[in-house]
Design an enzyme around this catalytic site. Structure first.
Site, PDB file in Angstrom:
ATOM      1  N   GLU A 335       0.801  -1.192  -0.098  1.00 57.59           N
ATOM      2  CA  GLU A 335      -0.065   0.015  -0.058  1.00 57.59           C
ATOM      3  C   GLU A 335       0.905   1.209  -0.019  1.00 57.59           C
ATOM      4  O   GLU A 335       0.408   2.170   0.640  1.00 57.59           O
ATOM      5  CB  GLU A 335      -0.853  -0.023   1.241  1.00 57.59           C
ATOM      6  CG  GLU A 335      -1.995  -1.105   1.174  1.00 57.59           C
ATOM      7  CD  GLU A 335      -2.668  -1.185   2.566  1.00 57.59           C
ATOM      8  OE1 GLU A 335      -4.009  -1.490   2.623  1.00 57.59           O
ATOM      9  OE2 GLU A 335      -2.009  -1.120   3.641  1.00 57.59           O
TER      10      GLU A 335
HETATM   11  C1  TNX Z   1      -4.026  -3.875   4.831  1.00 55.52           C
HETATM   12  S1  TNX Z   1      -2.554  -6.207   4.601  1.00 55.52           S
HETATM   13  C2  TNX Z   1      -2.638  -3.748   5.279  1.00 55.52           C
HETATM   14  C3  TNX Z   1      -2.652  -3.242   6.628  1.00 55.52           C
HETATM   15  C4  TNX Z   1      -3.911  -3.109   7.411  1.00 55.52           C
HETATM   16  C5  TNX Z   1      -4.823  -4.375   6.985  1.00 55.52           C
HETATM   17  C6  TNX Z   1      -6.204  -4.166   7.813  1.00 55.52           C
HETATM   18  C7  TNX Z   1      -1.775  -5.289   4.281  1.00 55.52           C
HETATM   19  C8  TNX Z   1      -0.267  -5.844   3.739  1.00 55.52           C
HETATM   20  N1  TNX Z   1      -1.782  -3.916   4.546  1.00 55.52           N
HETATM   21  O1  TNX Z   1      -2.120  -2.159   6.764  1.00 55.52           O
HETATM   22  O2  TNX Z   1      -3.794  -2.936   8.755  1.00 55.52           O
HETATM   23  O3  TNX Z   1      -5.390  -4.275   5.632  1.00 55.52           O
HETATM   24  O4  TNX Z   1      -6.755  -5.439   7.568  1.00 55.52           O
END
Ligand code: TNX
Length: 532
Positions: A335
């Site tokens: 992300e």
């Molecule tokens: C996505 S999963 C994210 C996290 C969040 C999560 C909440 C991932 C690699 N990144 O930063 O905490 O969703 O479900």
């Protein structure tokens, strides 16, 4: 003449003596059926012989070589409070005594983590190729004993173990969970409890998500403000916290003693606000950001063009690698919405090389497959199969954590009081009813190193919260990693899980009592506990 008189007396004395000694040592065995035991994960092969061994006041634990002493001691610690027996732990006698529990290594078992647990009326032998296998054999033995042993106090149940042979080994080598200690901080004792509970189900990795926008949780001596400032926040108004290097090493050792490897993650280049708030020079504009207490994602990035950024990650990974005996360091990579792809790719390329320079291999969330992966890099599939497949195209292996099945922070249903549901609601059957090797077309068993179940902690504040989301789903996820798919099905599993009620409760676990599971008090419905 003399002989004729003495012969009958002699015979009577002999018979008397024999029956006396056998009365003392041979109690009638109460039959038990090994095939009916409620083991999770389900073992590969069980051969029941229909009798029992009783752990009694003569029982000792004997090990073959010194390296096995800690496993023997661990088993003794499990048995002593419940039984009140001495349970001596010693190097194996040349002449095996009865009532023993033996731990031995042998080449006849080939799997690294496999074991054979052989129980006869006279005692138990656990054999394995490596200490890890013996530890898993001990965990199986634990589940063959009454759940009440988990209470850690003296119990009145007789400790009977069903006789027969269990031959067992895991399907996948990486069987893990992840704890996000950044969004909410959890102290050393909480992490140790998580380690203890995971080890019961033969899990062997704990990934710690040590940094994110909301907090930096690991002391880095060359960049002290990361924890002094960046460790002081978390989601909401809590005071955060961090592990000193001593505490981290203590966690690593505690985990190692339970055959769990810690996989530390420093998430980058996004999810870095806590670092950006602690050191202005890590920002492209040279200004520190504010600490962040919310739950948004994707707004932060390290400054890709500044050389100090690479000095920073070199120092961080250097200190982390020196405290981490495990082979992997996780670099995050998820992300990074405000890092353009043209910057993200060279950053990940360089970050991988820095980790490898410090003698570790890289794991990253599936987005890292956009970069040029080093031969040993592992892609953690959480969101996009196409990313994982792209990584495989570069020779990478995949760690399976699909959010729709393996995310422990997903709510069970719409009324679950904590958790998120952006990926799915995941009831206990849905977390169990899938297979790593068929989940995504194009990703098959030979591409996969195993499974990891992440617990993100935006909504998770206490140990009770952790337990509610992790249990009982993690038992099923552990079984997915251990037991061959051909031997798993929900209708059979749910009964075994239901029969773990007593054990979960004796362990004091705040589990979610799903209505899809027939929760049974095992003492009420089979022979596992026989009252004295
Ligand atoms: C996505 S999963 C994210 C996290 C969040 C999560 C909440 C991932 C690699 N990144 O930063 O905490 O969703 O479900």
């Amino acid at each position: 003449m003399k002989n004729k008189i003495f012969y009958p007396y002699f015979l009577i004395i002999c018979i008397g003596l024999i029956s006396l000694t056998s009365c003392e040592t041979k109690k009638p065995a109460i039959p038990k059926d090994l095939a009916k035991q409620q083991l999770i994960p389900k073992p590969v092969n069980v051969n029941a012989t229909g009798s029992s061994f009783e752990i009694n006041s003569n029982t000792s634990i004997q090990y073959q070589t010194d390296e096995l002493q800690p496993i023997a001691a661990y088993l003794a610690e499990m048995l002593r409070p419940a039984t009140g027996f001495e349970i001596p732990v010693k190097v194996m006698d040349s002449k095996p005594s009865s009532d023993h529990i033996f731990l031995t290594l042998t080449d006849s078992i080939t799997s690294n983590e496999g074991y054979k647990l052989i129980t006869k009326e006279s005692g138990i032998v656990i054999k394995a190729n490596k200490p890890a296998g013996l530890f898993y054999g001990v965990q199986t033995l634990r589940q063959l004993l009454p759940a009440s042993i988990e209470k850690g106090t003296k119990i009145s149940d007789t400790l009977l173990v069903a006789t027969g042979t269990i031959t067992d080994s895991p399907s996948y080598g990486y069987r893990g969970a992840m704890l996000d200690v950044s969004r909410h901080f959890f102290g050393v004792d909480d992490v140790k409890r998580v380690i203890d509970l995971l080890s019961i189900y033969k899990m062997n990795r704990l990934h710690l998500h040590l940094s994110d926008d909301q907090g930096w949780r690991i002391e880095i001596k060359s960049w002290p403000n990361l924890t002094a400032h960046g460790g002081s926040s978390e989601v909401g108004d809590g005071e955060g916290g961090f592990y000193t290097q001593e505490q981290y090493k203590d966690i690593v050792k505690y985990a190692q003693d339970r055959f769990i490897t810690i996989v530390p993650e420093i998430d980058m280049p996004g999810h870095t606000n806590a670092a950006l708030a602690s050191y202005p020079e890590l920002n492209c504009n040279g200004k520190a950001t504010e600490l962040y207490h919310g739950t948004n994602v994707g707004f932060s990035t390290l400054c890709i063009d500044k050389e100090i950024t690479y000095k920073f990650i070199d120092d961080v990974f250097g200190e982390l690698a020196a405290m981490t005996p495990g082979e992997y360091i996780h670099i995050g990579g998820d992300e990074s919405h405000v890092t353009p792809l043209k910057d993200f790719i060279p950053f990940i390329n360089r970050a991988q090389k820095i980790v490898e320079k410090h003698g570790k291999k890289v794991i990253g969330w599936d987005e890292i497959a956009h970069a040029e992966l080093l031969p040993n890099t592992v892609v953690q599939y959480w969101s996009k199969g196409e990313n994982a497949i792209k990584g495989m195209g570069q020779g990478a292996k995949v760690l399976m954590s699909p959010a729709t099945k393996a995310y422990l922070d997903m709510q069970y249903d719409s009324i679950t009081p904590i958790g998120l549901h952006w990926a799915a609601y995941i009831e206990v059957d849905e977390a169990y009813n899938w297979d790593l090797a068929t989940f995504e077309e194009g990703i098959s068993k030979e591409n996969i190193i195993g499974i990891e179940a992440p617990l993100w902690s935006e909504t998770v504040e206490t140990m009770d919260d952790i337990e509610y989301l992790v249990f009982p789903r993690v038992l099923g996820l552990a079984e997915i990693g251990w037991t061959p798919t051909s031997q798993r099905n929900w209708d059979e599993y749910k009964v075994r899980l239901g029969n773990h009620k007593d054990r979960l409760e004796a362990l004091g676990i705040n589990y979610y009592p799903s209505t899809r599971v027939p929760w049974n008090s095992i003492s009420a419905q089979n022979d596992s506990i026989i009252k004295k």
